[in-house]
Motif scaffolding. Structure first.
Motif, short mmCIF file in Angstrom:
data_model
loop_
_atom_site.label_atom_id
_atom_site.label_comp_id
_atom_site.label_asym_id
_atom_site.label_seq_id
_atom_site.Cartn_x
_atom_site.Cartn_y
_atom_site.Cartn_z
N LEU A 169 12.61 -41.34 33.00
CA LEU A 169 11.87 -41.97 32.01
C LEU A 169 12.83 -42.08 31.03
O LEU A 169 12.02 -42.30 29.71
CB LEU A 169 10.64 -40.88 31.78
N GLY A 170 13.84 -42.20 31.11
CA GLY A 170 14.75 -42.37 29.84
C GLY A 170 14.65 -43.60 28.97
O GLY A 170 14.95 -43.67 28.05
N SER A 171 14.34 -44.52 29.92
CA SER A 171 13.98 -45.77 29.06
C SER A 171 12.55 -45.92 28.62
O SER A 171 11.95 -47.02 28.28
CB SER A 171 14.22 -47.07 29.94
N ARG A 172 11.60 -44.95 28.89
CA ARG A 172 10.19 -44.97 28.64
C ARG A 172 9.95 -44.10 27.46
O ARG A 172 8.66 -43.68 27.15
CB ARG A 172 9.50 -44.78 29.74
N GLY A 173 11.03 -43.63 26.68
CA GLY A 173 10.57 -42.80 25.60
C GLY A 173 9.54 -43.58 24.40
O GLY A 173 9.38 -44.63 24.81
N ILE A 174 9.41 -42.83 23.42
CA ILE A 174 8.58 -43.68 22.47
C ILE A 174 8.79 -43.22 21.14
O ILE A 174 9.20 -42.20 20.72
CB ILE A 174 7.00 -43.58 22.54
N ASN A 175 8.75 -44.46 20.08
CA ASN A 175 9.02 -44.14 18.89
C ASN A 175 7.50 -44.04 18.23
O ASN A 175 6.99 -44.93 18.06
CB ASN A 175 9.79 -45.21 18.44
N VAL A 176 7.08 -42.66 18.05
CA VAL A 176 5.65 -42.65 17.84
C VAL A 176 5.36 -43.12 16.55
O VAL A 176 4.40 -43.82 16.15
CB VAL A 176 5.18 -40.88 17.74
N THR A 177 6.33 -42.88 15.49
CA THR A 177 6.35 -43.43 14.23
C THR A 177 7.77 -43.91 14.03
O THR A 177 8.66 -43.48 14.66
CB THR A 177 5.93 -42.51 13.02
N GLU A 178 8.07 -44.32 12.84
CA GLU A 178 9.58 -44.69 12.35
C GLU A 178 10.20 -43.54 12.46
O GLU A 178 11.45 -43.57 12.77
CB GLU A 178 9.55 -45.63 11.04
N ASP A 179 9.70 -42.47 11.93
CA ASP A 179 10.62 -41.25 12.03
C ASP A 179 10.66 -40.32 13.21
O ASP A 179 11.38 -39.18 13.38
CB ASP A 179 10.07 -40.40 10.65
N LEU A 180 9.92 -40.51 14.25
CA LEU A 180 9.50 -39.43 15.14
C LEU A 180 9.50 -40.17 16.63
O LEU A 180 9.00 -41.07 16.94
CB LEU A 180 8.02 -38.73 15.21
N SER A 181 10.62 -39.85 17.40
CA SER A 181 11.05 -40.13 18.67
C SER A 181 10.81 -39.33 19.55
O SER A 181 11.31 -38.08 19.47
CB SER A 181 12.56 -40.73 18.76
N VAL A 182 10.40 -39.55 20.80
CA VAL A 182 10.27 -38.76 21.89
C VAL A 182 10.66 -39.36 23.33
O VAL A 182 10.29 -40.43 23.63
CB VAL A 182 8.73 -38.26 21.84
N ASP A 183 11.41 -38.51 23.88
CA ASP A 183 11.73 -38.79 25.52
C ASP A 183 11.16 -38.04 26.10
O ASP A 183 10.48 -36.89 25.83
CB ASP A 183 13.42 -38.82 25.52
#
Ligand code: IPM
Ligand code: MG
Length: 397
Positions: A169-183
């Motif tokens: 899922l390396g390319s399916r992570g999300i930037n939940v907000t501008e400051d929070l990224s989740v892989d």
């Protein structure tokens, strides 16, 4: 805020659904293809980007030479697959354009040159790596990477899980907000079992009494913890094979510890750790340009170099000096996978002689060395030598 969380929840929900469907598919385990039954057996050749077309040309020449009898009888076909270039992939905005994927699926096994993997900020759109996509799409779950350094008694083989871990899922992570990224990182029971079983089976079938499992289960407790627990379970089916487990940080150190190096034999690791330690191992062998890699599934298999497209070599005009050994090693793994063990062994001996022992021509990646073409011709002359086995026995023992 709640809108962003809702969007992230939806995204996560979709991923979970897809992965649970995938687990269901894995539970219905397919049979392994029997290559001896295929006529013709089709080997697809993908040239790739950067130095890819150059080194692929040389590896293809070696395959044509070794398989000439089978090719002329029509039992084996070499087929060039066009179109897997970064330009075409960017145009289609796909890791592998549909028409290329269709052609790929008409082959039984593939020899693949390196392909550009874009990242944020490149001149290319940030699409997913063609390798990672292909491994997932063709379910090539085992990335098998041998590394040998005879003078240090190093004889390693790595079984890297290839369809899960931090990659799936390396390319399916999300930037939940501008400051929070989740892989996301995923390990499934079925995915871990099949790679671990393959590694233990390899050890057993080759009378190797040692399997080393690499994780970071002390910190990544859920997914790596599962991988390790499954190793423990699978090992019970192989009482004749001893096993141990190491964390990825310390194994990285021990791979270069002369007191330990010759004690390791078979490694098995989740995707990202396998990626990292196999580059290190290849460097110990003489550089990433020397190592081949097999991506094996029950139906398809793809063989490639472990390195990338070497854009610096291309920019500096050194393409023709690129070492094709990595891809020729991959061609040898391909030959043995489809049942031509003798041809594969012959090629291994010739590579040993030309790259490690006799070294009449030296390839350095630069002008002070010979070109890939000259090195390939040297290999072919060595393969033609009717005393190849004696020569190998004399020089390499
Ligand atoms: C490899 C490579 C690939 C990977 C890249 C090109 C996506 O490093 O085959 O080890 O990370 O798997
Ligand atoms: Mg890698």
């Amino acid at each position: 805020m709640s809108e962003e969380i809702e969007a992230a929840k939806k995204h996560f929900e979709n991923i979970l659904k897809e992965q649970l469907e995938r687990v269901n598919r894995l539970k219905k385990s397919d049979q392994w293809v029997d290559f001896s039954q295929l006529n013709p057996l089709i080997i697809g050749i993908i040239r790739g980007d950067g130095i890819g077309p150059e080194i692929t040309k040389h590896a293809q020449k070696i395959l044509e030479f070794l398989l000439q009898e089978h090719i002329s009888k029509g039992r084996v076909q070499l087929r060039i697959i066009e179109g897997l270039t970064i330009e075409n992939r960017a145009k289609a905005m796909k890791s592998i354009p549909d028409y290329v994927l269709e052609d790929i699926k008409k082959c039984h096994v593939l020899l693949k040159g390196p392909t550009t993997t874009p990242r944020k900020g490149d001149k290319w759109p940030n699409i997913e790596s063609a390798n990672v996509f292909m491994r997932r799409e063709l379910d090539l779950f085992a990335n098998v990477r041998p590394v040998k350094v005879p003078e240090k008694c190093i004889d390693w083989i790595f079984f890297r899980e290839n369809t899960e871990g931090a990659y799936v899922l390396g390319s399916r992570g999300i930037n939940v907000t501008e400051d929070l990224s989740v892989d996301f990182k995923i390990i499934t029971t079925q995915g871990a079992e099949r790679i671990l079983r393959l590694a233990f089976e390899y050890a057993k079938n080759n009378d190797i009494n040692k399997v080393t499992v690499v994780t970071k289960a002390n910190v990544i407790k859920t997914t790596d913890g599962k991988f390790l627990a499954i190793a423990e379970k699978i090992s019970k089916d192989f009482p004749e094979v001893e096993w141990d487990d190491w964390y990825v940080d310390i194994i990285t150190a021990k791979l270069i510890d002369p007191a330990r190096q010759d004690q390791f034999r078979v490694f098995v690791a989740p995707n990202l750790y396998g990626d990292i330690i196999t580059d290190e191992a290849a460097q110990i062998q003489g550089g990433v340009g020397t190592a081949g890699s097999a991506n094996i599934g029950k139906k398809y298999a793809m063989f490639e170099a472990i390195h990338g497209t070497a854009p610096r070599m291309v920019e500096e005009g050194r393409t023709k000096y690129a070492d094709p050994s990595s891809l020729i090693n991959a061609a040898s793994l391909l030959l043995s996978h489809i049942g031509f063990n003798e041809l594969s062994q012959k090629l291994n001996m010739a590579l040993d002689i030309c790259a490690n022992y006799e070294r009449k021509l030296k390839i350095s990646g630069r002008e002070d060395g010979v070109t890939g073409e000259q090195f390939t011709n040297y290999l072919i002359d060595t393969l033609k030598d009717s005393n190849l086995l004696e020569k190998w026995n004399k020089q390499c023992h």
